[in-house]
Design a protein around this motif. Structure first.
Motif: not given
Lengths: 278, 193
Positions: A247-269
């Motif tokens: 909870a302190h690190d907001g890890l679940l939120l960070k994982i969700n954000i990272a997944e969203l980011a991956q979905q957007n940038t994966a084709p470019k990468k």
């Protein structure tokens, strides 16, 4: 009425008019001219013709025209070299031969027409066979329809993230208030597996391109280490600490954000990364 | 063949651009004038002369020095002009060309008399008539006449250029003269009066 010279002396007279008579011919012609009035008159008339026709009158071209002649020629030569095949190439010579031998032939037009129709038919069949979509899907068509490939390490990192998220969600939502004591052996095992994979992924991921992913993994590895080190089935205080850390690190939120980011940038990468792809 | 010409050919065959430029600079006026004398059109003359240089550039490797370089280039120009005339005759453009040509002649600085019909002298009128009569000759006759009279080439050289015997050159030239003689007969004093 024009004077008609003697046929026998036509060539001599012509040569004489243009100053091309040889010495031996000169004396021979002169002997004839002394006797033949017609040939003498013809000679006079022809000199009159040439005198009156004069020198050719050509258009005066400016100095600029002549100075830029070379430039125009070079441009034309370059264009010719780029465009039509050279006359002295094999294809050029064949084309020239065809032009000379066949274009004037009476059968050329009907033959060319027939050949053209046949060519269209054959071309249509070939195009239909190779380009028209077939019933069964070929490997090439599948490849075209498949989304852009993702590099292996990145894809494994995404899977690693997803599995970590599931583990954390399960731990966060675990009911610790019940009478039955929870068993975290499975979570410990999964955490150890994830930690092992994380070490491998740390080596494979690009420190520059995957910097954010690596940072998130480092934070998650700390939590996973805590989970893997849960000593006993009833180490509830340790589980609470893990929950607080998540909870302190907001890890679940960070994982969700990272997944969203991956979905957007994966084709470019995927286009930029190494050829080792899924 | 002069040693200078041999050296130029050697440089051309070695692919030296400067040699090709020298060739163009030395012969551009002659080739242009020949094409103009044969076709009577300045635009065609430039086009043909440049086409001839391009042919020379491309086939200089095949030139074996059997003829003089100048004669070889003249032959190229003559052949190009004959082809051009043939094509124009086929496409029935000659009538239009003659109108344009007349207009060009009228605008040409060298034909001052033609620019002002009132000042056209009898001599100029006859000259123009004779020049137009050249176009009525067969292509070969006109070519031979132009090469001999306008370009001042020896009969033997003309034979080499056109790949015909000197005797044929003379007989064709004689026929050309006879036709011009007929044109001139129109202006004989007895007929005028």
């Amino acid at each position: 009425m024009n004077t008609t010279p003697c046929k026998k002396y036509e060539a001599f007279l012509t040569a004489k008019i243009f100053g091309d008579l040889r010495a031996a011919e000169e004396s021979k012609l002169q002997a004839h001219l002394d006797e033949c009035r017609n040939c003498r008159n013809f000679l006079v008339e022809m000199e009159d013709v040439l005198g009156k026709i004069g020198t050719p009158q050509r258009p005066e071209r400016s100095e600029h025209f002549w100075e830029s002649y070379w430039q125009r020629l070079v441009q034309r030569l370059e264009k010719a070299e780029r465009g039509a095949p050279a006359q002295d190439s094999v294809f050029g010579r064949i084309a020239e031969w065809l032009r000379e031998k066949w274009l004037a032939h009476p059968l050329f037009v009907p033959l060319a027409r027939t050949a053209g129709i046949l060519g269209l038919l054959v071309g249509g069949v070939v195009i239909g066979h190779y380009w028209w979509p077939q019933g069964g899907s070929s490997e090439q068509q599948i490849a075209q329809l498949t989304p852009p490939a993702i590099p292996v390490a990145q894809a494994r990192a995404e899977q690693w993230l997803e599995r970590s998220k599931i583990l954390l969600i399960g731990l966060v939502n675990e009911d610790l208030s019940g009478e039955a004591k929870p068993d975290f052996s499975h979570q410990r095992l999964v955490s150890r597996t994830l930690l092992t994979e994380a070490r491998a992924l740390n080596r494979e991921l690009d420190p520059a391109a995957d910097r954010q992913m690596l940072q998130l993994m480092t934070q998650l590895e700390l939590i996973l280490l805590q989970i893997a080190n849960l000593e006993t089935e009833h180490d509830l205080s340790a589980v609470e600490l893990v929950r607080d850390g998540i909870a302190h690190d907001g890890l679940l939120l960070k994982i969700n954000i990272a997944e969203l980011a991956q979905q957007n940038t994966a084709p470019k990468k995927a286009r930029q990364k190494s050829p080792e792809v899924l | 063949m002069a040693s200078d010409e041999k050296e130029l050919i050697r440089r051309l065959q070695a692919g030296e651009t400067s040699a090709f430029r020298d060739l163009v600079e030395n012969h551009k006026r002659a080739l242009f004038n020949l094409a103009y004398d044969l076709l009577g059109n300045a635009q065609d003359a430039e086009d043909i002369s440049q086409e001839a240089f391009i042919k020379v550039y491309r086939s200089i490797g095949d030139f074996r020095g059997e003829a003089q370089l100048g004669s070889w280039m003249y032959r190229i120009v003559v052949n190009l002009c004959l082809n051009r005339r043939r094509k124009k005759a086929l496409s029935e453009m000659e009538l239009r060309e003659s109108f344009e040509e007349d207009e060009m002649h009228a605008a040409t600085p060298t034909s001052d008399h033609a620019a002002n019909p009132e000042k056209v002298t009898e001599a100029e009128m006859i000259r123009q008539h004779l020049r137009r009569a050249l176009d009525k000759l067969s292509p070969q006759q006109k070519t031979i006449f132009v090469l001999r009279h306008d370009e001042d080439l020896p009969l033997a050289e003309i034979g080499k250029i056109l790949k015909i015997s000197e005797g044929t050159v003379k007989s064709q030239l004689f026929r050309a003269l006879r036709k011009l003689q007929e044109v001139l007969a129109f202006y004989k004093p007895d007929l005028v009066s």
